[in-house]
Design an enzyme around this catalytic site. Structure first.
Site, short mmCIF file in Angstrom:
data_model
loop_
_atom_site.label_atom_id
_atom_site.label_comp_id
_atom_site.label_asym_id
_atom_site.label_seq_id
_atom_site.Cartn_x
_atom_site.Cartn_y
_atom_site.Cartn_z
N ARG A 12 0.42 7.67 4.67
CA ARG A 12 1.83 7.83 4.33
C ARG A 12 2.29 9.23 4.72
O ARG A 12 1.49 10.16 4.79
CB ARG A 12 2.05 7.63 2.83
CG ARG A 12 1.99 6.17 2.39
CD ARG A 12 2.25 6.01 0.91
NE ARG A 12 1.17 6.56 0.12
CZ ARG A 12 1.15 7.75 -0.43
NH1 ARG A 12 2.20 8.56 -0.32
NH2 ARG A 12 0.11 8.17 -1.12
N TYR B 209 1.44 2.33 9.61
CA TYR B 209 0.49 2.48 8.50
C TYR B 209 1.02 1.74 7.26
O TYR B 209 2.20 1.83 6.92
CB TYR B 209 0.25 3.97 8.16
CG TYR B 209 -0.52 4.08 6.87
CD1 TYR B 209 -1.89 3.77 6.85
CD2 TYR B 209 0.11 4.38 5.67
CE1 TYR B 209 -2.59 3.79 5.66
CE2 TYR B 209 -0.60 4.40 4.48
CZ TYR B 209 -1.94 4.11 4.47
OH TYR B 209 -2.64 4.11 3.29
N LYS C 282 4.75 -0.03 -1.47
CA LYS C 282 5.25 1.21 -2.08
C LYS C 282 6.77 1.31 -2.00
O LYS C 282 7.42 1.80 -2.93
CB LYS C 282 4.60 2.41 -1.40
CG LYS C 282 3.08 2.38 -1.35
CD LYS C 282 2.43 2.55 -2.70
CE LYS C 282 0.91 2.70 -2.56
NZ LYS C 282 0.23 2.90 -3.83
N HIS D 231 3.07 2.86 -10.71
CA HIS D 231 1.91 2.92 -9.82
C HIS D 231 0.64 2.72 -10.66
O HIS D 231 -0.11 3.66 -10.88
CB HIS D 231 1.92 4.30 -9.14
CG HIS D 231 0.98 4.43 -8.00
ND1 HIS D 231 0.51 5.65 -7.56
CD2 HIS D 231 0.42 3.52 -7.18
CE1 HIS D 231 -0.30 5.48 -6.53
NE2 HIS D 231 -0.36 4.20 -6.28
N SER E 125 -2.77 8.15 -5.65
CA SER E 125 -3.42 7.44 -4.55
C SER E 125 -4.82 8.00 -4.30
O SER E 125 -5.01 9.21 -4.29
CB SER E 125 -2.59 7.57 -3.27
OG SER E 125 -1.45 6.77 -3.39
N CYS F 280 -7.44 7.83 -6.22
CA CYS F 280 -8.06 8.43 -7.40
C CYS F 280 -8.70 7.39 -8.32
O CYS F 280 -8.98 7.68 -9.48
CB CYS F 280 -7.04 9.26 -8.17
SG CYS F 280 -6.53 10.72 -7.27
N ASP G 137 -2.84 -1.84 -8.09
CA ASP G 137 -2.03 -0.73 -7.57
C ASP G 137 -0.65 -0.60 -8.22
O ASP G 137 -0.18 0.50 -8.41
CB ASP G 137 -1.86 -0.91 -6.06
CG ASP G 137 -1.35 0.35 -5.37
OD1 ASP G 137 -1.88 1.44 -5.64
OD2 ASP G 137 -0.40 0.25 -4.57
N ARG H 281 -8.63 1.48 5.34
CA ARG H 281 -8.27 0.53 4.29
C ARG H 281 -8.76 -0.88 4.58
O ARG H 281 -8.90 -1.28 5.72
CB ARG H 281 -6.73 0.46 4.18
CG ARG H 281 -6.08 1.79 3.82
CD ARG H 281 -5.93 1.92 2.33
NE ARG H 281 -5.53 3.27 1.93
CZ ARG H 281 -5.09 3.53 0.71
NH1 ARG H 281 -4.98 2.59 -0.20
NH2 ARG H 281 -4.78 4.76 0.37
N1 LIG Z 1 -16.73 10.08 -8.74
C1 LIG Z 1 -15.96 9.00 -8.86
N2 LIG Z 1 -15.30 8.53 -7.77
C2 LIG Z 1 -14.53 7.45 -7.92
C3 LIG Z 1 -14.41 6.77 -9.17
N3 LIG Z 1 -13.57 5.73 -9.01
C4 LIG Z 1 -13.19 5.75 -7.70
N4 LIG Z 1 -13.77 6.78 -7.03
C5 LIG Z 1 -13.62 7.09 -5.59
O1 LIG Z 1 -12.27 7.44 -5.33
C6 LIG Z 1 -11.83 6.92 -4.07
C7 LIG Z 1 -10.57 6.14 -4.25
O2 LIG Z 1 -10.79 5.08 -5.15
P1 LIG Z 1 -9.80 3.86 -5.25
O3 LIG Z 1 -10.23 3.03 -6.40
O4 LIG Z 1 -9.68 3.18 -3.94
O5 LIG Z 1 -8.42 4.63 -5.56
P2 LIG Z 1 -6.90 4.10 -5.57
O6 LIG Z 1 -6.32 4.52 -4.27
O7 LIG Z 1 -6.27 4.82 -6.72
O8 LIG Z 1 -6.93 2.64 -5.74
C8 LIG Z 1 -12.98 6.08 -3.53
O9 LIG Z 1 -13.66 6.82 -2.54
C9 LIG Z 1 -13.85 5.85 -4.72
O10 LIG Z 1 -15.20 5.69 -4.38
C10 LIG Z 1 -15.15 7.28 -10.30
O11 LIG Z 1 -15.11 6.76 -11.41
N5 LIG Z 1 -15.89 8.40 -10.08
C1 LIG Z 2 -1.38 2.06 -0.46
C2 LIG Z 2 -1.63 3.20 -0.93
O1 LIG Z 2 -2.17 3.20 -2.15
P1 LIG Z 2 -3.33 3.74 -3.07
O2 LIG Z 2 -4.04 4.85 -2.36
O3 LIG Z 2 -2.63 4.18 -4.28
O4 LIG Z 2 -4.25 2.55 -3.27
C3 LIG Z 2 -1.21 4.40 -0.21
O5 LIG Z 2 -1.19 5.46 -0.82
O6 LIG Z 2 -0.90 4.31 0.99
MN LIG Z 3 -6.07 1.31 -4.40
#
Ligand SMILES: Nc1nc2c(ncn2[C@@H]2O[C@H](COP(=O)(O)OP(=O)(O)O)[C@@H](O)[C@H]2O)c(=O)[nH]1
Ligand SMILES: C=C(OP(=O)(O)O)C(=O)O
Ligand SMILES: [Mn+2]
Length: 651
Positions: free
Chosen positions: A104, A253, A262, A282, A304, A306, A329, A433
């Site tokens: 993004r 993207y 989003k 979110h 994002s 996290c 999400d 992704r």
């Molecule tokens: N250390 C740690 N890393 C995490 C945890 N949960 C997710 N991650 C990492 O954070 C990154 C993003 O996680 P994701 O679930 O896809 O985040 P989203 O974008 O908020 O959905 C990935 O590389 C995960 O492996 C956790 O509990 N501990």
């Molecule tokens: C789709 C997205 O979401 P997220 O990283 O929160 O999963 C993004 O940030 O482009």
């Molecule tokens: Mn996600």
């Protein structure tokens, strides 16, 4: 004009045959590649015709959402080299983008309103608002004229009708996306309910108007990299909330182009939510069942990359617990007649971060994308499997490789270059992704498509906070909880254009997605939590606290169930004595988080609330709120900040 446009139209029509030619009062002889223009409602006809006249596509392709349509588009993209079949799986494809179009672009994302302060807060002179960018209607007109006229020349214009939320549901909304990207069509089919059945449900009602173009009309003058047309210099992601309209240009993207996600489900939807009395957030939504068989639902907002997708799909490491996914999400939430907060997942698929995903960290995500999925900017092994950072061990074990063999394994990285584990650079882009149908997740909740949603018992905020912030704490009240959300900060990730690891403010995890004046948004939250509505408890978690030598203090992932256990015991009330009151909120009493079977956890370090850190943090937060929200900051939130400051000073 139509005549001129036709002469601009190059020969190539992506292999589509002209089925019929429609003649409307707006438009001369724009061919229809697929679908029945006449069967569209007058509003849709008008929208399609006007935009086709503006953007001058080679023809119009009305999507029916069928499997055959999906397969036809896939075949065409494979033929052209846009998609590569990942032959180790059924119907899985790899897509490599132009390496300049991978995330993004917050700096090129705008809200367009007549009054600036409908979009952004009254920030002091010289302060650039970070909670959304405003563009005037006049400027938007200029920017639109510099981009959209003729921008689809030589490309088909797909008409993508879609529903966010189950079709016809009381919380659901319909949008129509016009796009010249077939990749976007495929992703929209996975991420939303898409096709004819949506048009049937729409009737002559209004819809959110979404216009997307990769911004590279044919004949193309620049070199197209990886068969991925885009126009990075001219990217513009613009939203007109009042008109319920989105104009996205120059990027393919996902976050910029899959407009249901989003752009609609957050930025436009939070405006609709303000007008109609609900929340677009979110947030993941998950059902958590304890060993006694009681299920509760949690909505959690993390910035994002996290951990939303991971938490939603968590595989508990503690026996007896069960976690099921409603969404990973976005949550649309509305208080019901019974006073409880109900949430739906407006999406139908997962657009998740690939790196770090493995059977060890997120087995349910892995199971979700074994078929019918698209992988964007990941790497590929010589055996036609996807590959990214975090899969090394799993691949080694699966194939029975020695370390030496693993090191020499031929991998094609996300840039299409030969690459080996240990080589410089990354196999996959950090923001690569997977796009997978939610229904394929083994732990998808049986009620994930319940039109009225699921009742939320707890709201959780969090971010990547390497220091100072304990594993979990509970806010004292709804208003205090909103302050906790308003002060969410996180280390930057690869989901947007920021580089380096800075801790940035990301209030409510909505900084990139705020659709209107953030002070008004906080006011809306405060108002909705008032009686007779029963506001859920609000918590804050931090899986990412580090030791001095930058190791995570908490194992995270499946072990996060231990924290959810504590949260849900707090929600249940009862007379369990499991919390200690501190300056920042209630924290778990030592021994009340189940640590059985974990390697040694440094509880003191994990849970400490360092006074100096918090004093500095509050000063910084006050400065942030003063400069970024200014006079728009609701008084109850300012009062909560004052109280927090007092409590921290007396630590
Ligand atoms: N250390 C740690 N890393 C995490 C945890 N949960 C997710 N991650 C990492 O954070 C990154 C993003 O996680 P994701 O679930 O896809 O985040 P989203 O974008 O908020 O959905 C990935 O590389 C995960 O492996 C956790 O509990 N501990
Ligand atoms: C789709 C997205 O979401 P997220 O990283 O929160 O999963 C993004 O940030 O482009
Ligand atoms: Mn996600």
């Amino acid at each position: 004009m139509a005549q001129d446009c036709r002469s601009l139209r190059p020969m190539e029509t992506d292999g589509f045959q002209v089925v019929t030619e429609v003649v409307t009062h707006k438009l001369n002889h724009i061919p229809i590649f697929k679908g029945d223009f006449a069967s569209l409602s007058p509003k849709v006809q008008r929208f399609v015709a006007e935009k086709a006249e503006l953007m001058n596509p080679a023809g119009i392709y009305i999507c029916d959402g069928s499997q055959k349509e999906y397969d036809d588009i896939v075949d065409k993209l494979v033929e052209r080299g846009v998609l590569t079949p990942l032959k180790a799986y059924e119907n899985n494809y790899l897509c490599r983008t132009d390496p300049r179009d991978v995330a993004r672009v917050e700096s090129k994302t705008w809200m367009v309103t007549k009054d600036k302060y409908d979009s952004v807060c009254h920030t002091p002179d010289g302060v650039r608002p970070i909670m959304g960018q405003w563009m005037s209607e006049e400027q938007f007109g200029v920017e639109l004229d510099a981009r959209f006229p003729g921008c689809m020349a030589g490309r088909p214009m797909y008409v993508v009708p879609y529903s966010m939320g189950p079709i016809g549901g009381p919380l659901s909304k319909i949008g129509i996306e016009l796009t010249d990207s077939s990749y976007v069509v495929l992703c929209m089919r996975t991420m939303t309910r898409m096709g004819q059945k949506v048009l049937d449900a729409l009737g002559d009602q209004d819809f959110v108007r979404c216009i997307h173009s990769v911004g590279l009309p044919r004949p193309v003058k620049q070199k197209v990299i990886n068969h991925w047309p885009c126009n990075p210099e001219k990217v513009m992601i613009a939203h007109r909330p009042k008109e319920r309209e989105i104009w996205s240009f120059g990027s393919g993207y996902g976050g910029n182009s899959i407009l249901g996600k989003k752009c609609f489900a957050l930025r436009i939807a939070c405006n609709i939510g303000r007008d109609e009395g609900w929340l677009a957030e979110h947030m993941l939504i998950m059902g958590v069942t304890n060993p006694e068989g009681e299920e509760k639902f949690i909505a959690a907002a993390f910035p994002s990359a996290c951990g939303k997708t991971n938490l939603a799909m968590l595989t508990p490491t503690v026996p007896g617990w069960k976690v099921r996914v409603v969404g990973d999400d976005i949550a649309w939430m509305k208080f019901g007649a019974d006073g409880r907060l109900y949430a739906i997942n407006p999406e139908a698929g997962f657009f998740g971060v690939a790196p770090g995903t493995s059977h060890k960290t997120n087995a349910m995500a892995m199971e979700s994308f074994q078929k019918n999925s698209i992988f964007t900017n990941v790497a590929e092994t010589a055996d036609g499997e996807y590959f990214w950072e975090g899969l090394e061990k799993e691949l080694k074990e699966k194939k029975g490789y020695t370390d030496e063999q693993l090191k020499h394994l031929e991998i094609t990285n996300w840039l299409g270059e030969r690459w080996h584990i240990g080589d410089e650079g990354k196999a996959a882009h950090p923001n690569s992704r997977f796009t997978a149908p939610a229904a394929q997740c083994p732990t998808i909740h049986p009620d994930w498509e319940a039109p009225q949603g699921v009742p939320i018992d707890a709201i959780v905020f969090g971010g990547r906070r390497p220091e100072g912030v304990p594993l979990v704490f509970e806010s004292f009240s709804w208003e205090h909880g909103i302050l906790v959300g308003a002060l969410v900060k996180s280390e930057t990730t690869a989901a947007a254009e920021f580089t380096g690891k800075n801790v940035m403010h990301d209030p409510m995890a909505m900084r990139p997605f705020m659709g209107y004046n953030y002070g008004k948004y906080l006011e809306h939250w405060i108002k909705l939590g008032k009686a007779p509505n029963k506001a859920p408890k609000i918590f804050h978690v931090n899986w990412f606290r580090e030791t001095k030598d930058h190791k995570f203090l908490w194992p995270g992932f499946g072990d996060n169930i231990r924290v959810l256990d504590w949260i849900l015991r707090r929600v249940s009330g009862g007379d369990e004595d499991i919390a200690v009151e501190t300056a920042i909120g209630y924290v778990p009493k030592r021994g009340t988080i189940n640590l059985d079977g974990l390697p040694r956890i440094d509880w003191n370090e994990l849970m400490s609330i360092p006074k100096a850190y918090w004093e500095e943090d509050i000063d910084e937060s006050r400065h942030f709120l003063d400069s970024q929200v200014g006079s728009d900051l609701p008084k109850p939130i300012r009062d909560e900040l004052d109280k927090l400051e007092k409590r921290v000073h007396s630590l």
